[in-house]
Design a protein around this motif. Sequence first.
Motif, PDB file in Angstrom:
ATOM      1  N   LEU A 168      12.832  14.787   8.957  1.00 17.18           N
ATOM      2  CA  LEU A 168      12.435  16.120   9.425  1.00 17.18           C
ATOM      3  C   LEU A 168      12.214  16.127  10.938  1.00 17.18           C
ATOM      4  O   LEU A 168      12.610  17.089  11.621  1.00 17.18           O
ATOM      5  CB  LEU A 168      11.170  16.568   8.701  1.00 17.18           C
ATOM      6  CG  LEU A 168      10.710  17.997   9.029  1.00 17.18           C
ATOM      7  CD1 LEU A 168      11.740  19.010   8.559  1.00 17.18           C
ATOM      8  CD2 LEU A 168       9.352  18.283   8.376  1.00 17.18           C
ATOM      9  N   LEU A 179      18.565  22.186   9.466  1.00 17.06           N
ATOM     10  CA  LEU A 179      17.537  22.508   8.489  1.00 17.06           C
ATOM     11  C   LEU A 179      17.980  23.574   7.501  1.00 17.06           C
ATOM     12  O   LEU A 179      17.388  23.723   6.434  1.00 17.06           O
ATOM     13  CB  LEU A 179      16.266  22.971   9.201  1.00 17.06           C
ATOM     14  CG  LEU A 179      15.512  21.897  10.001  1.00 17.06           C
ATOM     15  CD1 LEU A 179      14.448  22.550  10.871  1.00 17.06           C
ATOM     16  CD2 LEU A 179      14.895  20.875   9.060  1.00 17.06           C
ATOM     17  N   ALA A 180      18.997  24.343   7.873  1.00 23.87           N
ATOM     18  CA  ALA A 180      19.503  25.387   6.990  1.00 23.87           C
ATOM     19  C   ALA A 180      20.629  24.893   6.098  1.00 23.87           C
ATOM     20  O   ALA A 180      21.100  25.641   5.233  1.00 23.87           O
ATOM     21  CB  ALA A 180      19.989  26.582   7.822  1.00 23.87           C
ATOM     22  N   ARG A 185      18.488  19.261   3.949  1.00 26.88           N
ATOM     23  CA  ARG A 185      17.318  19.737   3.201  1.00 26.88           C
ATOM     24  C   ARG A 185      17.056  18.853   1.994  1.00 26.88           C
ATOM     25  O   ARG A 185      15.898  18.498   1.698  1.00 26.88           O
ATOM     26  CB  ARG A 185      17.537  21.190   2.764  1.00 26.88           C
ATOM     27  CG  ARG A 185      17.539  22.183   3.918  1.00 26.88           C
ATOM     28  CD  ARG A 185      18.139  23.514   3.486  1.00 26.88           C
ATOM     29  NE  ARG A 185      17.338  24.171   2.463  1.00 26.88           N
ATOM     30  CZ  ARG A 185      16.376  25.062   2.720  1.00 26.88           C
ATOM     31  NH1 ARG A 185      16.107  25.389   3.973  1.00 26.88           N
ATOM     32  NH2 ARG A 185      15.700  25.636   1.752  1.00 26.88           N
ATOM     33  N   ARG A 186      18.124  18.484   1.272  1.00 21.46           N
ATOM     34  CA  ARG A 186      17.941  17.615   0.114  1.00 21.46           C
ATOM     35  C   ARG A 186      17.395  16.251   0.527  1.00 21.46           C
ATOM     36  O   ARG A 186      16.608  15.637  -0.218  1.00 21.46           O
ATOM     37  CB  ARG A 186      19.274  17.453  -0.638  1.00 21.46           C
ATOM     38  CG  ARG A 186      19.641  18.663  -1.485  1.00 21.46           C
ATOM     39  CD  ARG A 186      20.679  18.296  -2.527  1.00 21.46           C
ATOM     40  NE  ARG A 186      21.977  18.008  -1.940  1.00 21.46           N
ATOM     41  CZ  ARG A 186      22.959  18.895  -1.815  1.00 21.46           C
ATOM     42  NH1 ARG A 186      22.771  20.152  -2.230  1.00 21.46           N
ATOM     43  NH2 ARG A 186      24.105  18.555  -1.290  1.00 21.46           N
ATOM     44  N   TYR A 189      13.626  16.741   1.000  1.00 19.64           N
ATOM     45  CA  TYR A 189      12.972  16.923  -0.299  1.00 19.64           C
ATOM     46  C   TYR A 189      12.901  15.613  -1.078  1.00 19.64           C
ATOM     47  O   TYR A 189      11.891  15.320  -1.738  1.00 19.64           O
ATOM     48  CB  TYR A 189      13.700  17.984  -1.116  1.00 19.64           C
ATOM     49  CG  TYR A 189      13.478  19.395  -0.626  1.00 19.64           C
ATOM     50  CD1 TYR A 189      12.213  19.823  -0.240  1.00 19.64           C
ATOM     51  CD2 TYR A 189      14.528  20.307  -0.552  1.00 19.64           C
ATOM     52  CE1 TYR A 189      11.992  21.111   0.207  1.00 19.64           C
ATOM     53  CE2 TYR A 189      14.324  21.606  -0.104  1.00 19.64           C
ATOM     54  CZ  TYR A 189      13.057  22.004   0.277  1.00 19.64           C
ATOM     55  OH  TYR A 189      12.845  23.284   0.729  1.00 19.64           O
ATOM     56  N   ILE A 251       8.495  22.817   3.934  1.00 14.15           N
ATOM     57  CA  ILE A 251       9.084  23.970   3.240  1.00 14.15           C
ATOM     58  C   ILE A 251       9.083  25.187   4.154  1.00 14.15           C
ATOM     59  O   ILE A 251      10.073  25.935   4.231  1.00 14.15           O
ATOM     60  CB  ILE A 251       8.312  24.246   1.938  1.00 14.15           C
ATOM     61  CG1 ILE A 251       8.511  23.090   0.958  1.00 14.15           C
ATOM     62  CG2 ILE A 251       8.749  25.563   1.318  1.00 14.15           C
ATOM     63  CD1 ILE A 251       7.653  23.191  -0.286  1.00 14.15           C
ATOM     64  N   MET A 254      11.843  24.741   6.918  1.00 10.61           N
ATOM     65  CA  MET A 254      13.208  24.905   6.433  1.00 10.61           C
ATOM     66  C   MET A 254      13.467  26.342   5.982  1.00 10.61           C
ATOM     67  O   MET A 254      14.591  26.839   6.085  1.00 10.61           O
ATOM     68  CB  MET A 254      13.476  23.908   5.307  1.00 10.61           C
ATOM     69  CG  MET A 254      13.587  22.470   5.814  1.00 10.61           C
ATOM     70  SD  MET A 254      14.047  21.249   4.571  1.00 10.61           S
ATOM     71  CE  MET A 254      12.515  21.113   3.651  1.00 10.61           C
ATOM     72  N   SER A 255      12.439  27.029   5.489  1.00  7.14           N
ATOM     73  CA  SER A 255      12.605  28.443   5.133  1.00  7.14           C
ATOM     74  C   SER A 255      12.892  29.281   6.370  1.00  7.14           C
ATOM     75  O   SER A 255      13.745  30.181   6.343  1.00  7.14           O
ATOM     76  CB  SER A 255      11.355  28.948   4.418  1.00  7.14           C
ATOM     77  OG  SER A 255      11.137  28.238   3.225  1.00  7.14           O
ATOM     78  N   SER A 258      16.475  28.669   7.358  1.00  8.89           N
ATOM     79  CA  SER A 258      17.415  29.371   6.483  1.00  8.89           C
ATOM     80  C   SER A 258      17.447  30.862   6.793  1.00  8.89           C
ATOM     81  O   SER A 258      18.517  31.490   6.803  1.00  8.89           O
ATOM     82  CB  SER A 258      17.013  29.148   5.023  1.00  8.89           C
ATOM     83  OG  SER A 258      17.077  27.788   4.685  1.00  8.89           O
TER      84      SER A 258
END
Length: 605
Positions: A168, A179-180, A185-186, A189, A251, A254-255, A258
Amino acid sequence: MARHRASSRVAVLLFVFVLSMLALTGTASAHAQLVGTDPHAGDVLAHAPTHVTLTFGEQVEVADNAIEVFDDHLARVDDATVSRVPGHGAQIRVGVRPQLHVGTYTVTWHVTSDDTHPVSGAFRFSVGAPSRVTGTVAHFSTNDTAGVLLGVARFAGYAGLILGPGALLVLLSLWPAGLALPRPRRTVYLGLALLGAGTIISIFLDGVWASGQPLRAMWLSPSALDTHSRRFDMLYAYRAYLLLGFGALAIWTMSRASAAAAPGPAARSRRGPAGGVARPARDPIPVFAAASAALLLFTTWTLAGHPATGMQTPVAIAADLLHVSAMAVWLGGLAVLTYSLRSTLRESDLAAVLPRFSQLAFGCVLVLVVTGTYQSWRELGSIPALFATAFGRLLLLKLLAVAAAVAMGAVARRWVRRHLAAAPSPWRPTRAVPVPDAGHGVATSVRAPVASVDVDPLPVSRLQRGLLVEVGIAVAVLSATSALVVAVPGRESYIRPFSRTLTASGLAVSLRIDGPRAGDAVLHVTVHSSGGDPLPVRQLQASVSLPDAQLGPFPLRLPNAAGSAHDGVEDLGITFPRSGSWVLNLSVKTSQFDETVFSAKVPVR
């Protein structure tokens, strides 16, 4: 075919992990060293003691039944009240019942060292005269199965630090647009999931491992979850809360990425004249928040390991924190790039990110070298300990793996310089685009993103294979790091062998003790002439004493009742009740009338 190759690569990485864990599991976990007892081991006392006191080289955590005293019929004679000696954090004691009968008593103990690892041992003393001990006291031992699972949890924790906070931080600082994308992202996570799993497994298993109880005790006996270490409980509680906070931050970050990348008027307004997406503006707030939360997470690993004890503790903690941070960022960025290169990555993104990551990785490697050198010196102590101790051999394996990873990184760095050095912008290659001025009819130009950079797909595939090999090497590095956490540092476990050759009256006696420390040892004696020829010995007698503490002399255990030696070579049992500068006296008879006495000082830890 591509899916089959990917599965084969994953299987190879898992195979390397399993081999590494099997090779590195089972290392010693004692860290706090017992440096003295009262009564001393092997003492024969005229009067029964009121307490049994243990002195360690560092502060220890104590629990109920940390010290138990048994008579020669294995009946407990202590009062089960273990306490710390006032004013001495490294000393603990237990009371002994009055009016002990004549005989031998066995003391067993188990405590938790200041770096959260269990330590145990046993010794004997006698009152009045030694006696025969009926039966055997069950010595404390850890649960090996729980230890293996804890090793897997430590590996998962380190991997989570890399794929979660490490990845990150690289994305936020070098590639916010990533990040999008699904693959980065995976990666984050997965790192957060590994961190959570490693933390939960460690919390549940550490008490069972430290107490030696079976795994089923976790749900049959709630007391099995007691780690008997306030430091461990506090650090893992902090780690769990920090992980929840960092997960929420990841979260949210990354939101936002996106949402910023979603199609819409705002997104269209950010498109450049060439049709590419303009460079996203870096927001310092998420970067600062993520870096702060990551440092707090890293600190929980540092304070639960070797840096939290021993000499130069503040410097060691700072060095280890930098070491873990550099490792997480370097390998986290490596994992993100390796995984993302398998997808259809825009060449412009590749040209923008790789040069900057190459510089960042180089800086991380420098930090790793400097801090790793200091940590090796602090925890190893000497070059012989590198080869003579389990800690040293693990460290050597880690150093070789790191050197291989650095070599592969150097190859990737040359690739970046050769193929992507022409990119003029650290974020996105740009070119001058003429823009007509409607008011004055004069054309001006602005810098606009280039849609793509010519990158040969063949070198990219080679780069991907090289990065995958580097990831495989990183698996071995993490396995060694996980094992080093519970291995006894070489500075504590390595004791320089005692070796002397004494000469007198035409005789030469060679003495050797492998690792003289408090407790039982073996003295190797070789008697020969001054010319080097072995000499038969008629009689051999030896004793040890500690003049500074007025202990001894204690006779050495001879191989037979007559005390005779053959061919001038003999092994004698020797016991050092405590550390100190002991004096070894040796009497050698080569004939009925020729007797030579030798004396030597033996430093005992």
